[in-house]
Enzyme design. Structure first.
Site, PDB file in Angstrom:
ATOM      1  NE  ARG A  30      70.682 -13.095  37.043  1.00  0.00           N
ATOM      2  CZ  ARG A  30      70.751 -14.050  36.121  1.00  0.00           C
ATOM      3  NH1 ARG A  30      71.903 -14.311  35.515  1.00  0.00           N
ATOM      4  NH2 ARG A  30      69.680 -14.755  35.797  1.00  0.00           N
ATOM      5  N   GLY A  98      72.960 -17.010  25.647  1.00  0.00           N
ATOM      6  CA  GLY A  98      71.516 -16.886  25.846  1.00  0.00           C
ATOM      7  C   GLY A  98      71.190 -15.924  26.973  1.00  0.00           C
ATOM      8  NE  ARG A 126      70.055 -21.597  23.771  1.00  0.00           N
ATOM      9  CZ  ARG A 126      70.675 -21.287  24.903  1.00  0.00           C
ATOM     10  NH1 ARG A 126      71.869 -20.697  24.866  1.00  0.00           N
ATOM     11  NH2 ARG A 126      70.112 -21.552  26.062  1.00  0.00           N
ATOM     12  CB  SER A 171      63.417 -19.851  31.764  1.00  0.00           C
ATOM     13  OG  SER A 171      64.388 -18.927  31.300  1.00  0.00           O
ATOM     14  CG  ASP A 319      73.446 -24.144  33.297  1.00  0.00           C
ATOM     15  OD1 ASP A 319      72.644 -24.322  32.352  1.00  0.00           O
ATOM     16  OD2 ASP A 319      73.676 -23.021  33.782  1.00  0.00           O
ATOM     17  CE  LYS A 346      69.210 -24.880  29.679  1.00  0.00           C
ATOM     18  NZ  LYS A 346      68.904 -23.546  30.204  1.00  0.00           N
ATOM     19  NE  ARG A 391      76.854 -24.691  31.596  1.00  0.00           N
ATOM     20  CZ  ARG A 391      77.607 -23.835  32.287  1.00  0.00           C
ATOM     21  NH1 ARG A 391      78.731 -24.252  32.852  1.00  0.00           N
ATOM     22  NH2 ARG A 391      77.253 -22.575  32.419  1.00  0.00           N
TER      23      ARG A 391
HETATM   24  C1  S3P Z   1      70.902 -18.711  33.348  1.00  0.00           C
HETATM   25  C2  S3P Z   1      69.746 -19.457  33.403  1.00  0.00           C
HETATM   26  C3  S3P Z   1      69.640 -20.813  32.841  1.00  0.00           C
HETATM   27  C4  S3P Z   1      71.007 -21.444  32.585  1.00  0.00           C
HETATM   28  C5  S3P Z   1      71.958 -20.488  31.937  1.00  0.00           C
HETATM   29  C6  S3P Z   1      72.142 -19.242  32.776  1.00  0.00           C
HETATM   30  C7  S3P Z   1      70.893 -17.351  33.916  1.00  0.00           C
HETATM   31  O1  S3P Z   1      68.967 -20.735  31.598  1.00  0.00           O
HETATM   32  O2  S3P Z   1      70.864 -22.599  31.800  1.00  0.00           O
HETATM   33  O3  S3P Z   1      73.216 -21.107  31.751  1.00  0.00           O
HETATM   34  O4  S3P Z   1      71.973 -16.778  34.110  1.00  0.00           O
HETATM   35  O5  S3P Z   1      69.801 -16.834  34.176  1.00  0.00           O
HETATM   36  P1  S3P Z   1      67.369 -20.805  31.499  1.00  0.00           P
HETATM   37  O6  S3P Z   1      66.839 -19.663  32.206  1.00  0.00           O
HETATM   38  O7  S3P Z   1      67.087 -20.741  30.033  1.00  0.00           O
HETATM   39  O8  S3P Z   1      67.009 -22.133  32.099  1.00  0.00           O
END
Ligand code: S3P
Length: 436
Positions: A30, A98, A126, A171, A319, A346, A391
């Protein structure tokens, strides 16, 4: 060269000392993204030097953002302004991440140019419909592969409108994608979540001076403001600390101090769960930095008992299930996890990968579509497969530290996506991990 290296993790002596785990992955992504579209130079300290965060960094560079790296863990992002990103020369590689793909989908939906996001084999299967749908409702045009998977082809030059998004999945990636698109949208964008998720995007937008309203499970902002560059100090990643918290809990005689860990309540569900199981974890020196809570964690070994994990904690520890499964395998009695179907999509199917590995190590695990029932027992040695999931690899390394005999873990290369230097740090405080 073997690009899918194996590890052998052997029974460890007590874990002792003080460690600092690397910077938070979510916060690092971010900081790069908001820094890139801010006015001015954003200085980042504690930047996570990992494959996932470098993917985001390289993508922003491909769009003309200048990012200096004065030292390891330091970055200066010269913001291009909200409308200053340039069309990239080629397709944009999100690797295994992701977070990179979903958040950038939101950011790119508001640009004047076309772009394509792609990823590795795991990321390419995914689910992406969860971001495509709300972004399309805002006016974005995103094409995916059959099954709503990457690569994502995003058409630029669309006029976005704010929406009320009732996301069916809890999410933070979906919420953040919609909020990032909302920066470019006319009117107000609101996201209402089925369960509150990590709020790093909201906190950081506020730190960059963009008015944003948020409370548990709701976030709201309006287009037409400006992001002003700021300094970001990235806390140590709770999700990386979690492996050491569980290892020190399980290995008798341990006492470990983890410095400067991010303890945002939307991330620390594991602490509640471990404490309910009997863990001895003390938070000291609580402070705040850049709108994020941090603390030092002191962990002493303790015996655990199995519990039913309350569904309300699931999103706050999403996580941490691979390592919770290892804690549950060493607890007395039964641990039940439900309401965690997200684990199946995941970086791997984490329920299947952890259940298979723990069974090999002598633990009875019953899978459910949205969780598992784990009978605590004694871990024996054996050979397990991390399924290319960082992980799961680290969780099995902790299993090896507590097992009666060494655990060989296949396919550990992706540990570098979130925690480069894990085995060195682990060995420095008492674990015994060697390349296999
Ligand atoms: C994350 C949100 C989570 C987490 C990922 C990082 C993020 O995923 O599992 O490791 O940085 O916003 P989801 O939003 O798909 O749950």
């Amino acid at each position: 060269m073997n690009d899918r290296p194996d590890w052998i993790s052997a029974p460890a002596g007590a874990l002792r000392g003080e460690i600092i785990v690397p910077g938070d992955k979510s916060v690092t992504h971010r900081a790069l993204m908001l820094g890139a579209i801010a006015e001015g130079a954003t200085r980042i300290e504690g930047f996570l030097e990992s494959a996932d965060t470098r993917a985001t960094e390289n993508i922003l560079r491909d769009m003309g953002v200048s990012v200096e790296a004065p030292n390891a863990g330091g970055r200066v992002v010269h913001g291009a302004g909200l409308r200053g990103l340039r069309a990239p020369n080629g397709e944009l590689d999100c690797g295994n991440s992701g977070t990179a793909m979903r958040l950038l989908a939101g950011l790119l939906a508001g640009q004047s140019f076309d772009s394509v996001l792609f990823g590795d084999a795991s990321l390419s299967v995914r689910p992406m419909r969860r971001v495509i749908e709300p972004l399309a409702a805002m006016g974005a045009a995103i094409d995916a592969q059959a099954g709503d998977c990457a690569p994502l082809r995003i058409r630029g030059g669309k006029v976005l409108r704010g929406i009320d998004c009732h996301s069916p999945v809890a999410s933070a990636q979906v919420k953040s994608a919609v909020l990032l698109a909302g920066l470019y949208a006319e009117g107000t964008t609101q996201v209402i979540e089925p369960q509150p998720t990590r709020d790093h995007t909201e906190r950081m937008l506020a730190a960059f001076g963009w008015p944003v309203g948020f409370e548990r499970g709701i976030a709201r902002l309006t287009g037409g403001h400006v992001l002003r560059a700021t300094g970001i100090v990235v806390p140590a990643d709770f999700s990386s600390a979690a492996f050491f918290v569980v290892a020190a809990t399980l290995v008798p005689g341990s006492e470990l101090c983890l410095r400067g860990v991010g303890v945002n309540p939307r991330r620390t569900g594991l602490l509640h769960v471990l404490r309910t199981m009997g863990a001895d974890i003390v938070e000291e020196n609580r402070r705040e930095s850049g709108g994020e809570r941090i603390a030092d964690l002191i962990v002493r070994s303790a015996s655990l008992r199995g519990i039913e994990v309350a569904v309300e904690h699931v999103a706050d520890m999403i996580d941490e299930f691979p390592i919770l499964f290892v804690a549950a395998a060493c607890a007395q009695g039964t641990t039940m996890v439900r309401g965690a179907a997200e684990l199946r999509v995941k970086e791997s199917d984490r329920i299947a990968v952890m259940a298979a590995g723990l069974r090999t190590l002598g633990i009875a695990v019953e899978e459910a579509p949205d969780g598992a029932v784990i009978e605590g027992g004694v871990l024996r040695g054996g050979e397990v497969d991390a399924g290319g999931d960082h992980r799961c690899a680290m969780a099995f390394a902790v299993a090896g530290a507590v097992a009666k005999a060494p655990v060989r873990i296949r396919d550990c290369a992706n540990v570098a996506t979130s925690f480069p230097g894990f085995s060195e740090l682990a060995n420095g405080c008492g674990m015994q991990i060697v390349p296999g």
